[in-house]
Design an enzyme around this catalytic site. Structure first.
Site, PDB file in Angstrom:
ATOM      1  N   ASN A   1      -7.153   4.718  14.316  1.00 19.62           N
ATOM      2  CA  ASN A   1      -7.614   4.005  13.579  1.00 19.62           C
ATOM      3  C   ASN A   1      -8.753   2.475  13.624  1.00 19.62           C
ATOM      4  O   ASN A   1      -8.071   1.691  13.636  1.00 19.62           O
ATOM      5  CB  ASN A   1      -6.800   3.885  11.860  1.00 19.62           C
ATOM      6  CG  ASN A   1      -7.524   4.958  11.020  1.00 19.62           C
ATOM      7  OD1 ASN A   1      -8.904   5.907  11.179  1.00 19.62           O
ATOM      8  ND2 ASN A   1      -6.661   5.882  11.072  1.00 19.62           N
TER       9      ASN A   1
ATOM     10  N   CYS B   1      -2.144  -2.598  15.321  1.00 13.26           N
ATOM     11  CA  CYS B   1      -2.061  -2.051  14.176  1.00 13.26           C
ATOM     12  C   CYS B   1      -2.476  -3.617  13.221  1.00 13.26           C
ATOM     13  O   CYS B   1      -2.330  -4.733  13.131  1.00 13.26           O
ATOM     14  CB  CYS B   1      -0.485  -2.356  14.072  1.00 13.26           C
ATOM     15  SG  CYS B   1       0.270  -1.835  12.121  1.00 13.26           S
TER      16      CYS B   1
ATOM     17  N   CYS C   1       2.030  -5.225  16.821  1.00 12.91           N
ATOM     18  CA  CYS C   1       1.182  -4.389  17.975  1.00 12.91           C
ATOM     19  C   CYS C   1       0.250  -4.806  17.481  1.00 12.91           C
ATOM     20  O   CYS C   1      -0.129  -4.698  16.384  1.00 12.91           O
ATOM     21  CB  CYS C   1       2.498  -2.820  17.398  1.00 12.91           C
ATOM     22  SG  CYS C   1       3.362  -2.539  17.477  1.00 12.91           S
TER      23      CYS C   1
ATOM     24  N   GLY D   1       4.982  -2.319   7.112  1.00  9.91           N
ATOM     25  CA  GLY D   1       6.946  -2.377   7.910  1.00  9.91           C
ATOM     26  C   GLY D   1       7.649  -1.847   9.104  1.00  9.91           C
ATOM     27  O   GLY D   1       6.690  -0.659   9.147  1.00  9.91           O
ATOM     28  N   GLU D   2       8.525  -2.169   9.314  1.00 14.02           N
ATOM     29  CA  GLU D   2       9.220  -2.178   9.987  1.00 14.02           C
ATOM     30  C   GLU D   2      10.341  -1.454   9.912  1.00 14.02           C
ATOM     31  O   GLU D   2      10.910  -2.205   9.162  1.00 14.02           O
ATOM     32  CB  GLU D   2       9.329  -2.408  11.403  1.00 14.02           C
ATOM     33  CG  GLU D   2      10.614  -1.539  11.865  1.00 14.02           C
ATOM     34  CD  GLU D   2      10.543  -0.761  12.718  1.00 14.02           C
ATOM     35  OE1 GLU D   2       9.319  -0.211  13.294  1.00 14.02           O
ATOM     36  OE2 GLU D   2      11.566  -0.141  12.416  1.00 14.02           O
TER      37      GLU D   2
ATOM     38  N   SER E   1       9.664   6.591  11.101  1.00 18.19           N
ATOM     39  CA  SER E   1       8.522   6.298  11.479  1.00 18.19           C
ATOM     40  C   SER E   1       9.191   4.498  12.441  1.00 18.19           C
ATOM     41  O   SER E   1       9.065   3.912  11.430  1.00 18.19           O
ATOM     42  CB  SER E   1       7.710   6.080  11.224  1.00 18.19           C
ATOM     43  OG  SER E   1       6.954   5.448  13.127  1.00 18.19           O
TER      44      SER E   1
ATOM     45  N   CYS F   1       2.923   8.419   1.947  1.00 15.99           N
ATOM     46  CA  CYS F   1       3.176   7.174   2.588  1.00 15.99           C
ATOM     47  C   CYS F   1       3.786   5.671   2.285  1.00 15.99           C
ATOM     48  O   CYS F   1       3.544   5.416   0.999  1.00 15.99           O
ATOM     49  CB  CYS F   1       1.885   6.686   3.772  1.00 15.99           C
ATOM     50  SG  CYS F   1       2.148   5.844   5.119  1.00 15.99           S
TER      51      CYS F   1
ATOM     52  N   CYS G   1       4.592  -7.170   8.527  1.00 14.99           N
ATOM     53  CA  CYS G   1       5.482  -6.683   9.489  1.00 14.99           C
ATOM     54  C   CYS G   1       5.521  -7.698  10.715  1.00 14.99           C
ATOM     55  O   CYS G   1       4.622  -8.313  10.903  1.00 14.99           O
ATOM     56  CB  CYS G   1       4.391  -5.602  10.310  1.00 14.99           C
ATOM     57  SG  CYS G   1       5.690  -4.925  11.166  1.00 14.99           S
TER      58      CYS G   1
ATOM     59  N   CYS H   1      -2.603   2.012   8.183  1.00 16.57           N
ATOM     60  CA  CYS H   1      -1.768   1.467   7.318  1.00 16.57           C
ATOM     61  C   CYS H   1      -2.436  -0.253   7.201  1.00 16.57           C
ATOM     62  O   CYS H   1      -2.340  -0.380   8.402  1.00 16.57           O
ATOM     63  CB  CYS H   1      -0.493   2.135   8.210  1.00 16.57           C
ATOM     64  SG  CYS H   1      -0.031   0.986   9.391  1.00 16.57           S
TER      65      CYS H   1
ATOM     66  N   GLU I   1       0.781  -1.692  -0.055  1.00 14.38           N
ATOM     67  CA  GLU I   1       0.397   0.342   0.429  1.00 14.38           C
ATOM     68  C   GLU I   1       0.695   1.197   0.050  1.00 14.38           C
ATOM     69  O   GLU I   1       1.600   1.524   0.704  1.00 14.38           O
ATOM     70  CB  GLU I   1      -1.050  -0.118   1.240  1.00 14.38           C
ATOM     71  CG  GLU I   1      -2.377  -0.050   1.401  1.00 14.38           C
ATOM     72  CD  GLU I   1      -2.986  -0.465   2.791  1.00 14.38           C
ATOM     73  OE1 GLU I   1      -3.159  -1.807   2.896  1.00 14.38           O
ATOM     74  OE2 GLU I   1      -2.967   0.571   3.408  1.00 14.38           O
TER      75      GLU I   1
ATOM     76  N   SER J   1       6.857   5.412  17.903  1.00 15.62           N
ATOM     77  CA  SER J   1       6.381   4.928  18.543  1.00 15.62           C
ATOM     78  C   SER J   1       6.140   4.974  19.099  1.00 15.62           C
ATOM     79  O   SER J   1       6.330   3.373  19.697  1.00 15.62           O
ATOM     80  CB  SER J   1       5.424   4.065  17.006  1.00 15.62           C
ATOM     81  OG  SER J   1       4.939   4.518  16.203  1.00 15.62           O
ATOM     82  N   LEU J   2       5.871   5.521  20.883  1.00 13.90           N
ATOM     83  CA  LEU J   2       5.787   5.342  22.133  1.00 13.90           C
ATOM     84  C   LEU J   2       4.806   4.719  22.097  1.00 13.90           C
ATOM     85  O   LEU J   2       4.272   3.397  23.180  1.00 13.90           O
ATOM     86  CB  LEU J   2       6.040   5.963  22.622  1.00 13.90           C
ATOM     87  CG  LEU J   2       6.453   6.225  23.367  1.00 13.90           C
ATOM     88  CD1 LEU J   2       7.956   5.597  23.844  1.00 13.90           C
ATOM     89  CD2 LEU J   2       6.373   7.566  25.045  1.00 13.90           C
ATOM     90  N   HIS J   3       3.691   5.474  22.457  1.00 13.07           N
ATOM     91  CA  HIS J   3       2.176   4.760  22.595  1.00 13.07           C
ATOM     92  C   HIS J   3       2.146   4.387  24.179  1.00 13.07           C
ATOM     93  O   HIS J   3       0.785   3.922  24.479  1.00 13.07           O
ATOM     94  CB  HIS J   3       1.563   4.097  21.914  1.00 13.07           C
ATOM     95  CG  HIS J   3       2.242   3.949  19.501  1.00 13.07           C
ATOM     96  ND1 HIS J   3       1.645   4.965  19.651  1.00 13.07           N
ATOM     97  CD2 HIS J   3       2.275   2.985  19.195  1.00 13.07           C
ATOM     98  CE1 HIS J   3       2.079   5.281  18.308  1.00 13.07           C
ATOM     99  NE2 HIS J   3       2.135   3.850  17.863  1.00 13.07           N
TER     100      HIS J   3
HETATM  101  N1  SAH Z   1       6.284   0.347  11.871  1.00 11.71           N
HETATM  102  C1  SAH Z   1       6.777   1.914  12.192  1.00 11.71           C
HETATM  103  C2  SAH Z   1       6.094   2.449  11.175  1.00 11.71           C
HETATM  104  C3  SAH Z   1       5.109   1.671  10.153  1.00 11.71           C
HETATM  105  S1  SAH Z   1       3.372   2.207  11.180  1.00 11.71           S
HETATM  106  C4  SAH Z   1       6.308   2.291  13.214  1.00 11.71           C
HETATM  107  O1  SAH Z   1       5.506   1.268  14.263  1.00 11.71           O
HETATM  108  O2  SAH Z   1       6.267   2.881  14.129  1.00 11.71           O
HETATM  109  C5  SAH Z   1       3.117   4.382  11.040  1.00 11.71           C
HETATM  110  C6  SAH Z   1       2.014   4.515  12.028  1.00 11.71           C
HETATM  111  O3  SAH Z   1       1.281   3.840  12.193  1.00 11.71           O
HETATM  112  C7  SAH Z   1       2.746   4.234  13.776  1.00 11.71           C
HETATM  113  O4  SAH Z   1       3.488   4.796  14.777  1.00 11.71           O
HETATM  114  C8  SAH Z   1       1.854   2.824  13.954  1.00 11.71           C
HETATM  115  O5  SAH Z   1       1.384   2.720  15.607  1.00 11.71           O
HETATM  116  C9  SAH Z   1       0.202   4.102  13.793  1.00 11.71           C
HETATM  117  N2  SAH Z   1      -0.810   3.459  13.754  1.00 11.71           N
HETATM  118  C10 SAH Z   1      -0.409   1.571  13.656  1.00 11.71           C
HETATM  119  N3  SAH Z   1      -2.547   1.255  13.250  1.00 11.71           N
HETATM  120  C11 SAH Z   1      -2.494   1.881  13.976  1.00 11.71           C
HETATM  121  C12 SAH Z   1      -3.791   2.096  13.539  1.00 11.71           C
HETATM  122  N4  SAH Z   1      -4.707   1.581  14.062  1.00 11.71           N
HETATM  123  N5  SAH Z   1      -4.476   3.655  13.824  1.00 11.71           N
HETATM  124  C13 SAH Z   1      -3.677   4.589  14.066  1.00 11.71           C
HETATM  125  N6  SAH Z   1      -2.091   4.367  13.682  1.00 11.71           N
HETATM  126  C14 SAH Z   1      -1.535   3.539  13.760  1.00 11.71           C
HETATM  127 FE1  SF4 Z   2       4.949  -3.577  12.372  1.00  9.35          FE
HETATM  128 FE2  SF4 Z   2       4.395  -0.488  12.665  1.00  9.35          FE
HETATM  129 FE3  SF4 Z   2       2.496  -1.688  12.679  1.00  9.35          FE
HETATM  130 FE4  SF4 Z   2       4.187  -1.967  14.759  1.00  9.35          FE
HETATM  131  S1  SF4 Z   2       2.539  -0.110  14.220  1.00  9.35           S
HETATM  132  S2  SF4 Z   2       2.697  -3.594  13.713  1.00  9.35           S
HETATM  133  S3  SF4 Z   2       6.023  -2.295  13.886  1.00  9.35           S
HETATM  134  S4  SF4 Z   2       3.613  -1.531  10.797  1.00  9.35           S
END
Ligand code: SAH
Ligand code: SF4
Length: 359
Positions: A297, A119, A116, A164-165, A196, A105, A112, A341, A92, A219-221
């Site tokens: 999301n 995600c 997480c 992806g990471e 990121s 993006c 990945c 994403c 994507e 991505s701390l969260h």
């Molecule tokens: N893997 C990397 C980059 C891709 S994800 C990372 O995790 O940083 C890009 C961003 O989208 C990250 O901050 C991730 O936590 C966030 N993300 C993933 N799923 C999401 C969702 N359902 N709603 C909002 N943000 C999300």
């Molecule tokens: Fe992978 Fe980033 Fe999604 Fe975590 S948030 S599963 S590292 S793409």
């Protein structure tokens, strides 16, 4: 069959390759001009090159390896592309319109492995890393889409935040960055690029040492280990103390500001308590961090999470601000299409699987 795309070569790699193959180095500038400024899609259109050189390029490379699969356009102008790779995998790419420009993006891996819990990308484990050309090509495909519309629009910003990471595909990602910031090519301003990561600590050190002057987002969260481990299992391998050490190193080494991403999950990490903890965590580097509060999301498969209520979002924001922390609530894009994403990709894969089962 040749399947290497010429977009995968840095300028220096192409110049060296041409020299090795009996052509003058300056041909590299001409080829790059055709690829990234005139944006031709066929080597035959590189008419300033001699026939030998064109034939050699044709014999050795292709230009495009991605094909369009599905395209969705949202009412706010966001366009989501689903591309098919040469091995049939789907990825994507998203084009977003901001006041300050057009941002793309990009995806760095097929799936990945970080997994997480919130995600959509992590639902499908990693099949493979993308090569540098496959990452560059995503931008070129979007740019060609804009060129076709004939309004003279140009991609100005890049976020490496798709599937992806990126730090799990480090070398290809670094080559990709070198290619897109090169003044002789696309010349995307490095300050307009954000990478990121979920927090692969050893790569944060390595990235600081590359001195590539793009922005880094973490991505701390969650502001403590207990909560972060619950929602991001990577925190077991790279706990918060280690992550903070690498953040300190990055700031010291690069003197750049870092972005902290924080998704607000209802009743999970969106209380005033967590906002205060977050403020304490960054107390000593207020000038060097910027916190992005991200609305969640919803993902069908992760129904345990919901989006925070508006009052909680505002209270969280106010608490950070009162503590002198720079922050903003991220504006959403493409909410009427599968915006999170990895969502479009995972839905499309499911649809295609169901189709083949029903056959
Ligand atoms: N893997 C990397 C980059 C891709 S994800 C990372 O995790 O940083 C890009 C961003 O989208 C990250 O901050 C991730 O936590 C966030 N993300 C993933 N799923 C999401 C969702 N359902 N709603 C909002 N943000 C999300
Ligand atoms: Fe992978 Fe980033 Fe999604 Fe975590 S948030 S599963 S590292 S793409």
């Amino acid at each position: 069959m040749i399947t290497n795309s010429i977009y995968g070569l840095t300028f220096e790699q192409l110049a060296a390759w041409l020299l090795d193959h009996g052509h003058k180095q300056y041909r590299a500038s001409q080829v790059w001009d055709y690829l990234y400024r005139k944006r031709v899609t066929d080597f035959s259109q590189m008419t300033d090159l001699n026939k030998d050189c064109i034939d050699l390029l044709k014999k050795s490379f292709v230009i495009h390896t991605l094909s369009h699969h599905v395209k969705q356009e949202a009412s706010d102008g966001t366009v989501k592309f689903l591309f098919k790779l040469k091995d049939g995998n789907l990825i994507e790419t998203v084009l977003m319109r901001h006041k300050y420009g057009l941002s793309v993006c990009v995806t760095t891996q097929v799936g990945c492995n970080i997994g997480c819990s919130f995600c959509a990308s992590g639902l499908l484990t990693k099949t493979r890393d993308l090569t540098s050309d496959e990452i560059v090509e995503q931008i070129m495909n979007v740019q060609h889409h804009l060129d076709d519309a004939g309004k003279g629009e140009k991609v100005s910003h890049i976020v490496v935040m798709g599937i992806g990471e990126p730090f799990d595909n480090f070398e290809n990602m670094v080559d990709f960055l070198k290619i897109i910031i090169d003044q002789k090519g696309l010349a995307i301003g490095s300050r307009h690029i954000t990478v990121s990561t979920s927090g692969i600590v050893n790569k944060i050190y390595e990235f600081a040492d590359t001195k590539i002057p793009v922005n880094l987002a973490i991505s701390l969260h969650a502001p403590n280990n207990e909560l972060r481990t619950k929602i991001m299992k990577i925190n077991r391998s790279y706990p918060l103390e280690k992550l903070m050490d690498s953040i300190n190193y990055y700031i010291e080494k690069t003197n750049r500001r870092i972005t902290i991403e924080y998704i607000l999950l209802k009743d999970v990490n969106d209380h005033i308590k967590e906002a205060n903890e977050l403020a304490v965590l960054f107390q000593d580097k207020k000038k060097k961090v910027y916190i992005n509060l991200i609305p969640y999301n919803p993902v069908d498969e992760h129904s345990q999470y919901q989006r925070s209520a508006q009052e909680s979002v505002l209270a969280f924001y106010d608490t950070l601000k009162k503590n002198g922390i720079n922050c903003k609530i991220r504006q959403e894009h493409g909410t009427d299409i599968d915006a999170a994403c990895g969502q479009l990709r995972s839905k499309q894969i499911k649809k295609e699987k169901d189709k083949s089962i029903n056959l």
